[in-house]
Design a protein around this motif. Structure first.
Motif, PDB file in Angstrom:
ATOM      1  N   VAL A  13       1.016  -1.405  -0.185  1.00  0.00           N
ATOM      2  CA  VAL A  13      -0.192   0.108   0.097  1.00  0.00           C
ATOM      3  C   VAL A  13       1.382   1.231  -0.272  1.00  0.00           C
ATOM      4  N   THR A  14       1.665   1.041   0.996  1.00  0.00           N
ATOM      5  CA  THR A  14       2.463   2.715   1.014  1.00  0.00           C
ATOM      6  C   THR A  14       3.765   2.207  -0.381  1.00  0.00           C
ATOM      7  N   ASP A  15       4.128   1.726  -0.627  1.00  0.00           N
ATOM      8  CA  ASP A  15       4.758   1.340  -2.197  1.00  0.00           C
ATOM      9  C   ASP A  15       4.366   1.967  -3.382  1.00  0.00           C
ATOM     10  N   ILE A  16       2.787   1.765  -3.549  1.00  0.00           N
ATOM     11  CA  ILE A  16       2.207   2.308  -4.290  1.00  0.00           C
ATOM     12  C   ILE A  16       1.678   3.533  -4.375  1.00  0.00           C
ATOM     13  N   LEU A  17       2.072   4.233  -2.904  1.00  0.00           N
ATOM     14  CA  LEU A  17       1.356   5.908  -2.914  1.00  0.00           C
ATOM     15  C   LEU A  17       2.539   6.423  -2.741  1.00  0.00           C
ATOM     16  N   GLU A  18       4.044   6.281  -2.137  1.00  0.00           N
ATOM     17  CA  GLU A  18       5.601   6.799  -2.807  1.00  0.00           C
ATOM     18  C   GLU A  18       5.559   7.368  -4.104  1.00  0.00           C
ATOM     19  N   ASN A  19       5.638   6.026  -4.873  1.00  0.00           N
ATOM     20  CA  ASN A  19       5.159   5.874  -5.935  1.00  0.00           C
ATOM     21  C   ASN A  19       4.503   7.357  -6.857  1.00  0.00           C
ATOM     22  N   LEU A  20       3.210   7.533  -6.290  1.00  0.00           N
ATOM     23  CA  LEU A  20       2.084   8.377  -6.437  1.00  0.00           C
ATOM     24  C   LEU A  20       2.836   9.727  -6.327  1.00  0.00           C
ATOM     25  N   ARG A  21       3.206   9.810  -4.425  1.00  0.00           N
ATOM     26  CA  ARG A  21       3.540  10.869  -4.501  1.00  0.00           C
ATOM     27  C   ARG A  21       5.377  11.928  -5.335  1.00  0.00           C
ATOM     28  N   THR A  91      -6.743  -5.204   1.655  1.00  0.00           N
ATOM     29  CA  THR A  91      -8.092  -5.932   2.698  1.00  0.00           C
ATOM     30  C   THR A  91      -8.205  -5.819   4.087  1.00  0.00           C
ATOM     31  N   ALA A  92      -6.545  -6.017   4.504  1.00  0.00           N
ATOM     32  CA  ALA A  92      -6.426  -6.111   6.460  1.00  0.00           C
ATOM     33  C   ALA A  92      -6.445  -4.822   6.338  1.00  0.00           C
ATOM     34  N   HIS A  93      -5.857  -4.056   5.660  1.00  0.00           N
ATOM     35  CA  HIS A  93      -5.568  -2.352   5.685  1.00  0.00           C
ATOM     36  C   HIS A  93      -7.050  -1.695   5.544  1.00  0.00           C
ATOM     37  N   VAL A  94      -7.347  -2.398   5.180  1.00  0.00           N
ATOM     38  CA  VAL A  94      -8.870  -2.098   4.845  1.00  0.00           C
ATOM     39  C   VAL A  94     -10.009  -2.301   5.933  1.00  0.00           C
ATOM     40  N   GLU A  95      -9.866  -3.203   6.560  1.00  0.00           N
ATOM     41  CA  GLU A  95     -10.914  -3.767   7.285  1.00  0.00           C
ATOM     42  C   GLU A  95     -11.092  -4.371   9.046  1.00  0.00           C
ATOM     43  N   GLN A  96      -9.289  -4.276   8.556  1.00  0.00           N
ATOM     44  CA  GLN A  96      -9.192  -4.649  10.239  1.00  0.00           C
ATOM     45  C   GLN A  96      -7.874  -3.338  10.434  1.00  0.00           C
ATOM     46  N   ASN A  97      -7.339  -3.065   9.739  1.00  0.00           N
ATOM     47  CA  ASN A  97      -6.787  -1.738  10.600  1.00  0.00           C
ATOM     48  C   ASN A  97      -5.707  -2.424  10.387  1.00  0.00           C
ATOM     49  N   THR A  98      -4.516  -3.297  10.282  1.00  0.00           N
ATOM     50  CA  THR A  98      -3.465  -4.012  10.827  1.00  0.00           C
ATOM     51  C   THR A  98      -2.675  -3.947   9.172  1.00  0.00           C
ATOM     52  N   CYS A  99      -1.337  -3.634   9.530  1.00  0.00           N
ATOM     53  CA  CYS A  99      -0.256  -3.828   8.667  1.00  0.00           C
ATOM     54  C   CYS A  99       0.435  -4.639   8.514  1.00  0.00           C
ATOM     55  N   ASP A 100       1.232  -5.989   7.502  1.00  0.00           N
ATOM     56  CA  ASP A 100       2.018  -6.654   8.369  1.00  0.00           C
ATOM     57  C   ASP A 100       3.758  -6.132   8.206  1.00  0.00           C
ATOM     58  N   ALA A 101       3.426  -5.750   7.205  1.00  0.00           N
ATOM     59  CA  ALA A 101       4.822  -4.942   7.399  1.00  0.00           C
ATOM     60  C   ALA A 101       5.181  -3.728   8.718  1.00  0.00           C
ATOM     61  N   GLY A 102       3.895  -2.999   9.290  1.00  0.00           N
ATOM     62  CA  GLY A 102       4.415  -2.276  10.365  1.00  0.00           C
ATOM     63  C   GLY A 102       4.672  -0.869  10.350  1.00  0.00           C
ATOM     64  N   ILE A 103       4.546  -0.259   9.119  1.00  0.00           N
ATOM     65  CA  ILE A 103       4.380   0.958   8.509  1.00  0.00           C
ATOM     66  C   ILE A 103       3.408   1.680   8.597  1.00  0.00           C
ATOM     67  N   CYS A 104       1.699   0.961   8.428  1.00  0.00           N
ATOM     68  CA  CYS A 104       0.859   2.064   8.973  1.00  0.00           C
ATOM     69  C   CYS A 104       0.554   1.842  10.284  1.00  0.00           C
ATOM     70  N   PHE A 105      -0.019   2.803  10.225  1.00  0.00           N
ATOM     71  CA  PHE A 105      -0.887   2.460  11.869  1.00  0.00           C
ATOM     72  C   PHE A 105      -0.328   3.186  12.699  1.00  0.00           C
ATOM     73  N   VAL A 106       1.057   3.481  13.529  1.00  0.00           N
ATOM     74  CA  VAL A 106       1.880   4.154  13.857  1.00  0.00           C
ATOM     75  C   VAL A 106       1.391   5.187  14.269  1.00  0.00           C
ATOM     76  N   PRO A 107       1.484   5.667  15.536  1.00  0.00           N
ATOM     77  CA  PRO A 107       1.478   6.522  15.889  1.00  0.00           C
ATOM     78  C   PRO A 107       2.186   7.872  15.422  1.00  0.00           C
ATOM     79  N   ARG A 108       1.783   9.296  14.655  1.00  0.00           N
ATOM     80  CA  ARG A 108       2.641  10.029  14.048  1.00  0.00           C
ATOM     81  C   ARG A 108       3.505  11.329  15.647  1.00  0.00           C
ATOM     82  N   SER A 109       4.104  10.887  16.615  1.00  0.00           N
ATOM     83  CA  SER A 109       3.934  11.268  16.861  1.00  0.00           C
ATOM     84  C   SER A 109       5.149  12.871  16.204  1.00  0.00           C
TER      85      SER A 109
END
Length: 698
Positions: A13-21, A91-109
């Protein structure tokens, strides 16, 4: 035999996002008409990574990707292919808010707060300094450190290394001395109280930053705390390892008094010879925080001769009032902060020529760059790419060209004569008193559980340098905080709240008002220091107090990463509507940050798309006093006069471009007034109906 290297997991998911950005941020990469479509898909994916996606969004994303495929085939196809191939992960990102790589959904302090070992709420602290509320700023500091003034003077400022302002202007915000300003200027000190008595007694061995910090938090939890130290005065390395000209004794004493006022009893001149001593005396837990106060020897032949002095031994003797005289020629071996302190102190103790011989070059020295500049300004000479091989009689030392030198194979060894040679290569600890216990040691440190900091001896914990190796005051503070939480859990039989040790917002501080130019100014403030040729002979404080008004202006350069979490949604929404008013860059850690606060004054159309997608309220678009005002973390970047619709009477904001397009589209109908978008659409529809009626007649 070959071993397969571990590869870091990536997120599709973030790989695609970074390419678009990357496509959006590369000039000329995309045709203008394609940018809104790319931004739309990127915005929707960003929403997913923030946990704001759902099945409906997922379906809309697929539709948007197909539309993008019609405009930019390669990009749209890449998104659709990823969504198909990695469907389970999407699907895991959308339905469960989980990221196997541990990159998404982390606190953005805020990066500065994360980098600080004590996790001080730096944005709030600085904003309060900017507002002139020094007492509240000190309260914010007191939540995470008992030694804010000391930190404000001696911290190497890892927070500044990751400051996003550095990526924007090249000059990070001057964070470190803000703590000193708050501590110095606060007219009311935090009202700290000892907690309700628990009946538990804790012994802390070592009165340095780790021990003092643990005592500070344990006392507030209601425990009875006693500190034992073999030195004559409390403070540990802050008193005996850091020179007075950097950390004045009076400032340190004041902060130790705060800890004493919590009921902490400090016992000096107490030498501990048995790690279990305090358990035998009825204490419920023991914390070992003795630090590493012995000098590490050079480790070469002849290093035991009288003219070879340990750097920490030398600094300690000076602070003990022994007034050791050295020189006139002194050679210091090493390149860290301690070596810098030794070199500068040598001038104050009689030396007239001080050299630092280091095995690498200046750029590779672990010492804080500013500290290096201070030493060089006082006349310390830096001799690069040399390593000692042996110390000879008659005050001589032999060096060989370091293997890091580009000419290492061609330059012959040299022998230099000096009155004193000082080892500034590190610190050691005497751990012989641990014999007879189950406490293990490794590489000169006590072995502890990295989460709880408990040793193999039940009820005995260790923190600070003795547990983690020689480091900084602020690192010891962070370790002391963790030890206090673990000891409280151990004694009270409750789960440790380690989540509380992570970065926390300590206050909700209003934004500072600043100009767009100041927010990205490369002009970093500085602190005036005593003339180096005067201060080099004095142990008095070497710098002038930082003017709080200057500090307030510097605080305006803070980009408030506690509020703007760097998700980039606002910029994407702005591109999506075609305004292209918001400009951001990506930092080294993947965080987006505003690098231009002036373009919105020309391009912002006041549509509010940015504030609609902002998850934190960092961007505000509101109507007030006859204007539509757009603010980014407190800075007004656009102020547009509100128009009154000649049809419905409602106020609205219209950019010059919008107004011109409306007039051209509706012709004579707008020449007698200005229409809001709603009425303009209605009038346009009415005009089209009339045209259809006329065509049927003729």
């Amino acid at each position: 035999m070959t071993t397969e290297k571990e590869t870091k997991k990536t997120c599709p998911v973030t790989d695609i996002l970074e390419n678009l950005r990357a496509q959006l941020h590369t000039d000329g990469q995309l045709p203008a008409k394609a940018r809104p479509a790319v931004a739309r898909v990127a915005r929707m994916i960003t929403e997913v990574t923030l946990g704001r996606g759902n099945i409906k969004n997922f379906e809309e994303l697929a539709k948007a990707a197909k539309e993008l495929e019609q405009i930019v085939p390669s990009l749209g196809a890449a998104v659709l292919a990823s969504m198909k191939k990695e469907r389970d992960e999407w699907t895991a990102h959308v339905e469960q808010n989980t990221c196997d790589a541990g990159i998404c959904f982390v606190p953005r302090s805020a990066p500065c707060q994360v980098a600080c070992p004590a996790h001080i709420d730096i944005p709030s602290m600085m904003a309060l300094v900017g507002h002139g509320d020094y007492a509240q700023s000190l309260s914010v500091l007191a939540a995470d450190t008992p030694l804010p003034d000391s930190c404000g003077l001696v911290c190497p400022a890892p927070c500044e290394d990751v400051c996003v302002q550095k990526a924007v202007s090249g000059a990070p915000v001057f964070i470190r001395p803000m703590k000193h300003v708050a501590a110095r200027c606060a007219d009311v000190k935090p009202n700290l109280q000892k907690g309700a008595p628990t009946g538990k007694k804790i012994a802390i061995v070592g009165c340095g930053p780790a021990g003092l910090t643990a005592a500070y938090y344990l006392a507030q939890k209601g425990h009875d705390v006693e500190i034992f130290d073999e030195r004559a005065q409390p403070g540990g390395v802050m008193r005996y390892g850091i020179p007075n000209y950097r950390l004045p004794e009076a400032k340190l004493n004041a902060e130790i008094d705060v800890i004493k006022n919590l009921g902490v009893k400090i016992n000096m001149n107490h030498t501990v010879k048995d790690a279990k001593e305090f358990q035998k005396k009825g204490f419920d837990a023991t914390l070992l925080a003795t630090g590493m106060q012995n000098s590490k020897p050079l480790g070469v032949e002849g290093d035991k001769q009288d003219f070879v002095i340990g750097g920490m031994d030398f600094l300690s003797a000076v602070r003990n009032g022994k007034n050791p005289q050295v020189g006139p020629h002194v050679i210091v071996i090493g390149g860290g902060n301690a070596a810098i302190d030794v070199a500068m102190t040598a001038f104050r103790q009689g030396a007239t020529k001080v050299q630092m011989w280091y095995r690498r070059n200046r750029a590779q020295m672990p010492a804080n760059p500013h500290e290096v500049e201070l030493a060089l300004a006082e006349g310390v000479e830096l001799v690069e790419f040399w390593a000692p091989t042996r110390v000879l009689p008659d005050n001589r030392i032999e060096f060989e060209r370091s293997r890091y030198a580009p000419d290492a194979k061609t330059v012959a060894p040299v022998t230099v004569r000096a009155d004193h040679i000082m080892a500034g290569i590190g610190q050691d600890a005497d751990l012989s008193w641990l014999e007879g216990s189950n406490i293990k040691t490794e590489w000169g440190n006590i072995v502890v559980d990295q989460t709880t900091l408990q040793s193999d001896e039940p009820g005995i914990f260790a923190a600070g340098d003795i547990a983690h190796g020689a480091s900084t005051v602020v690192a010891a503070i962070g370790s002391g905080k963790r030890a206090a939480e673990s000891i409280n859990s151990y004694l009270m039989g409750v789960p440790a709240d380690y989540e509380s040790l992570k970065p926390q917002r300590r206050d909700d501080v209003p934004f500072l008002r600043s100009t767009p130019e100041q927010r990205v100014s490369p002009e970093r403030a500085h602190i005036d220091e005593i003339d180096p040729q005067i201060r080099k002979f004095s142990h008095e404080f070497m710098q002038y107090d930082w003017d709080e008004k200057v500090a307030a202006v510097e605080a305006e350069r803070c980009l408030r990463c506690d509020m703007c979490i760097g998700c980039g949604l606002c910029e994407l929404a702005c591109i999506e509507v075609g305004a292209e008013a918001l400009k951001m860059v990506e930092t080294s850690n993947g965080r987006m940050v505003f690098n231009d606060f002036t373009t919105p004054a020309e391009k912002c159309i006041g549509c509010g798309a940015c504030t609609a997608v902002c998850p934190t309220g960092a961007i505000l678009v509101e109507d007030r006093d006859g204007y539509r005002v757009t603010e980014i973390t407190g800075t007004v970047v656009r102020k547009q006069a509100l128009e009154v619709c000649s049809c419905c009477g409602e106020t609205f904001s219209a950019s010059v471009t919008q107004e011109m397009e409306t007039r051209m589209e509706l012709g004579k109908m707008t020449r007698d007034g200005v229409l809001c978008p709603t009425c303009a659409r209605a009038k346009s529809a009415e005009s089209m109906q009339q045209m259809q009626w006329m065509s049927s007649v003729f």
